[in-house]
Motif scaffolding. Structure first.
Motif, PDB file in Angstrom:
ATOM      1  N   GLN A  46       0.798  -1.220   0.000  1.00 25.31           N
ATOM      2  CA  GLN A  46       0.000   0.000   0.000  1.00 25.31           C
ATOM      3  C   GLN A  46       0.838   1.280   0.000  1.00 25.31           C
ATOM      4  O   GLN A  46       0.301   2.363   0.224  1.00 25.31           O
ATOM      5  CB  GLN A  46      -0.965   0.002   1.187  1.00 25.31           C
ATOM      6  CG  GLN A  46      -2.018  -1.097   1.095  1.00 25.31           C
ATOM      7  CD  GLN A  46      -2.934  -0.924  -0.088  1.00 25.31           C
ATOM      8  OE1 GLN A  46      -3.530   0.128  -0.283  1.00 25.31           O
ATOM      9  NE2 GLN A  46      -3.036  -1.949  -0.919  1.00 25.31           N
ATOM     10  N   PHE A  47       2.133   1.184  -0.276  1.00 30.34           N
ATOM     11  CA  PHE A  47       2.925   2.401  -0.453  1.00 30.34           C
ATOM     12  C   PHE A  47       2.490   3.025  -1.772  1.00 30.34           C
ATOM     13  O   PHE A  47       2.709   2.465  -2.842  1.00 30.34           O
ATOM     14  CB  PHE A  47       4.428   2.102  -0.458  1.00 30.34           C
ATOM     15  CG  PHE A  47       5.243   3.324  -0.800  1.00 30.34           C
ATOM     16  CD1 PHE A  47       5.276   4.408   0.066  1.00 30.34           C
ATOM     17  CD2 PHE A  47       5.934   3.400  -1.991  1.00 30.34           C
ATOM     18  CE1 PHE A  47       6.001   5.553  -0.252  1.00 30.34           C
ATOM     19  CE2 PHE A  47       6.661   4.531  -2.323  1.00 30.34           C
ATOM     20  CZ  PHE A  47       6.697   5.623  -1.446  1.00 30.34           C
ATOM     21  N   ARG A  48       1.839   4.177  -1.697  1.00 28.59           N
ATOM     22  CA  ARG A  48       1.194   4.776  -2.862  1.00 28.59           C
ATOM     23  C   ARG A  48       1.951   5.943  -3.472  1.00 28.59           C
ATOM     24  O   ARG A  48       1.565   6.459  -4.503  1.00 28.59           O
ATOM     25  CB  ARG A  48      -0.223   5.215  -2.497  1.00 28.59           C
ATOM     26  CG  ARG A  48      -1.081   4.045  -2.091  1.00 28.59           C
ATOM     27  CD  ARG A  48      -2.467   4.455  -1.714  1.00 28.59           C
ATOM     28  NE  ARG A  48      -3.240   3.287  -1.324  1.00 28.59           N
ATOM     29  CZ  ARG A  48      -4.548   3.205  -1.415  1.00 28.59           C
ATOM     30  NH1 ARG A  48      -5.245   4.221  -1.883  1.00 28.59           N
ATOM     31  NH2 ARG A  48      -5.166   2.125  -1.040  1.00 28.59           N
ATOM     32  N   GLY A  49       3.009   6.392  -2.839  1.00 28.79           N
ATOM     33  CA  GLY A  49       3.772   7.496  -3.397  1.00 28.79           C
ATOM     34  C   GLY A  49       3.040   8.823  -3.292  1.00 28.79           C
ATOM     35  O   GLY A  49       2.137   8.987  -2.473  1.00 28.79           O
ATOM     36  N   GLN A  54      -1.663   8.889  -7.561  1.00 22.75           N
ATOM     37  CA  GLN A  54      -2.527   7.830  -7.040  1.00 22.75           C
ATOM     38  C   GLN A  54      -3.166   6.994  -8.146  1.00 22.75           C
ATOM     39  O   GLN A  54      -3.291   5.779  -8.016  1.00 22.75           O
ATOM     40  CB  GLN A  54      -3.619   8.417  -6.146  1.00 22.75           C
ATOM     41  CG  GLN A  54      -3.073   9.053  -4.888  1.00 22.75           C
ATOM     42  CD  GLN A  54      -2.244   8.107  -4.053  1.00 22.75           C
ATOM     43  OE1 GLN A  54      -2.767   7.167  -3.471  1.00 22.75           O
ATOM     44  NE2 GLN A  54      -0.943   8.316  -4.010  1.00 22.75           N
ATOM     45  N   TRP A  57      -0.577   4.587  -9.457  1.00 22.02           N
ATOM     46  CA  TRP A  57      -0.393   3.494  -8.499  1.00 22.02           C
ATOM     47  C   TRP A  57      -1.551   2.497  -8.588  1.00 22.02           C
ATOM     48  O   TRP A  57      -1.332   1.288  -8.624  1.00 22.02           O
ATOM     49  CB  TRP A  57      -0.279   4.052  -7.068  1.00 22.02           C
ATOM     50  CG  TRP A  57      -0.255   2.965  -6.056  1.00 22.02           C
ATOM     51  CD1 TRP A  57       0.839   2.258  -5.637  1.00 22.02           C
ATOM     52  CD2 TRP A  57      -1.378   2.408  -5.367  1.00 22.02           C
ATOM     53  NE1 TRP A  57       0.460   1.302  -4.717  1.00 22.02           N
ATOM     54  CE2 TRP A  57      -0.899   1.377  -4.539  1.00 22.02           C
ATOM     55  CE3 TRP A  57      -2.742   2.684  -5.370  1.00 22.02           C
ATOM     56  CZ2 TRP A  57      -1.734   0.625  -3.723  1.00 22.02           C
ATOM     57  CZ3 TRP A  57      -3.576   1.927  -4.551  1.00 22.02           C
ATOM     58  CH2 TRP A  57      -3.069   0.920  -3.746  1.00 22.02           C
ATOM     59  N   ALA A 136       9.606   8.933  -6.295  1.00 22.37           N
ATOM     60  CA  ALA A 136       8.772   8.217  -5.324  1.00 22.37           C
ATOM     61  C   ALA A 136       7.600   7.519  -6.024  1.00 22.37           C
ATOM     62  O   ALA A 136       7.174   6.440  -5.594  1.00 22.37           O
ATOM     63  CB  ALA A 136       8.262   9.160  -4.240  1.00 22.37           C
ATOM     64  N   ALA A 137       7.097   8.113  -7.094  1.00 23.70           N
ATOM     65  CA  ALA A 137       6.012   7.469  -7.850  1.00 23.70           C
ATOM     66  C   ALA A 137       6.521   6.204  -8.538  1.00 23.70           C
ATOM     67  O   ALA A 137       5.802   5.199  -8.592  1.00 23.70           O
ATOM     68  CB  ALA A 137       5.418   8.432  -8.871  1.00 23.70           C
ATOM     69  N   ALA A 140       6.560   3.615  -5.929  1.00 20.62           N
ATOM     70  CA  ALA A 140       5.201   3.163  -5.595  1.00 20.62           C
ATOM     71  C   ALA A 140       4.662   2.205  -6.644  1.00 20.62           C
ATOM     72  O   ALA A 140       4.093   1.158  -6.299  1.00 20.62           O
ATOM     73  CB  ALA A 140       4.267   4.359  -5.426  1.00 20.62           C
ATOM     74  N   ALA A 144       3.789  -1.734  -6.283  1.00 21.59           N
ATOM     75  CA  ALA A 144       2.475  -2.244  -6.713  1.00 21.59           C
ATOM     76  C   ALA A 144       2.629  -3.362  -7.735  1.00 21.59           C
ATOM     77  O   ALA A 144       1.963  -4.401  -7.643  1.00 21.59           O
ATOM     78  CB  ALA A 144       1.630  -1.108  -7.286  1.00 21.59           C
TER      79      ALA A 144
END
Length: 180
Positions: A46-49, A54, A57, A136-137, A140, A144
């Motif tokens: 659940q690390f979504r960045g 969103q 992700w 970071a995205a 994420a 995922a």
């Protein structure tokens, strides 16, 4: 005591999403240690960045989960994405094999599928995500892409796998396509 707490948590989760957590309860009943490890998986998956990524992700979670399942786990991801505000039409496009037309959701979906298949398209997708949303995205969507298959594979391995089913997207029943 730990087993009871784990099973209560699993049951709350199942009730929230109308999801059968029988395999989770089975794990907790068999081994408290395994149940604790299972309960920690969301910290990874659940690390979504960043907030503006969103939809990317959610698309990556859907693409990865669809690679491992076409039934209850996909329904769970769709329900969670809708709850997070991901556009239903973009999710539907991905489920129907039209990820190219699904905007940011499709970008994440295609990223996950390319990462799983080690497709040459992956590098370009990674660069697009990084240039638009940041490093970071990319992390994420990588989390995922790698984690969406965990639950369906675990369920099948334990004998709790289910057959493919149609996915309900806010009242519309979608026949899932495995082509992206």
């Amino acid at each position: 005591m730990i087993r009871t707490l784990l099973k209560m948590g699993f049951q709350r989760f199942g009730s929230r999403y109308n999801y059968d957590t029988g395999y989770m309860r089975h794990i907790a009943d068999t081994s408290a240690s395994a149940g604790l490890r299972l309960s920690m998986l969301p910290f990874y998956s659940q690390f979504r960045g960043p907030n503006d990524a969103q939809n990317v992700w959610a698309g990556a979670m859907l693409g990865s989960t669809l690679d491992g399942d076409c039934g209850p786990c996909v329904q769970l991801i769709v329900d969670m994405a809708l709850e997070a505000g991901v556009p239903r039409d973009k999710l539907t496009l991905c489920l129907q094999g039209e990820a190219m037309a699904a905007g940011d959701v499709g970008l994440g979906f295609r990223f996950a599928q390319a990462a799983i298949a080690n497709d040459p398209e992956l590098d370009g997708l990674r660069k697009e995500i990084e240039s638009r949303f940041g490093t970071a995205a990319v992390m994420a969507v990588s989390f995922a892409a790698s984690s969406g298959r965990i639950y369906p594979v675990l369920k099948r391995g334990l004998g709790f796998g289910q057959t493919c089913s149609r996915v309900n997207v806010e009242g519309e029943v979608i026949t899932v396509s495995h082509l992206s």
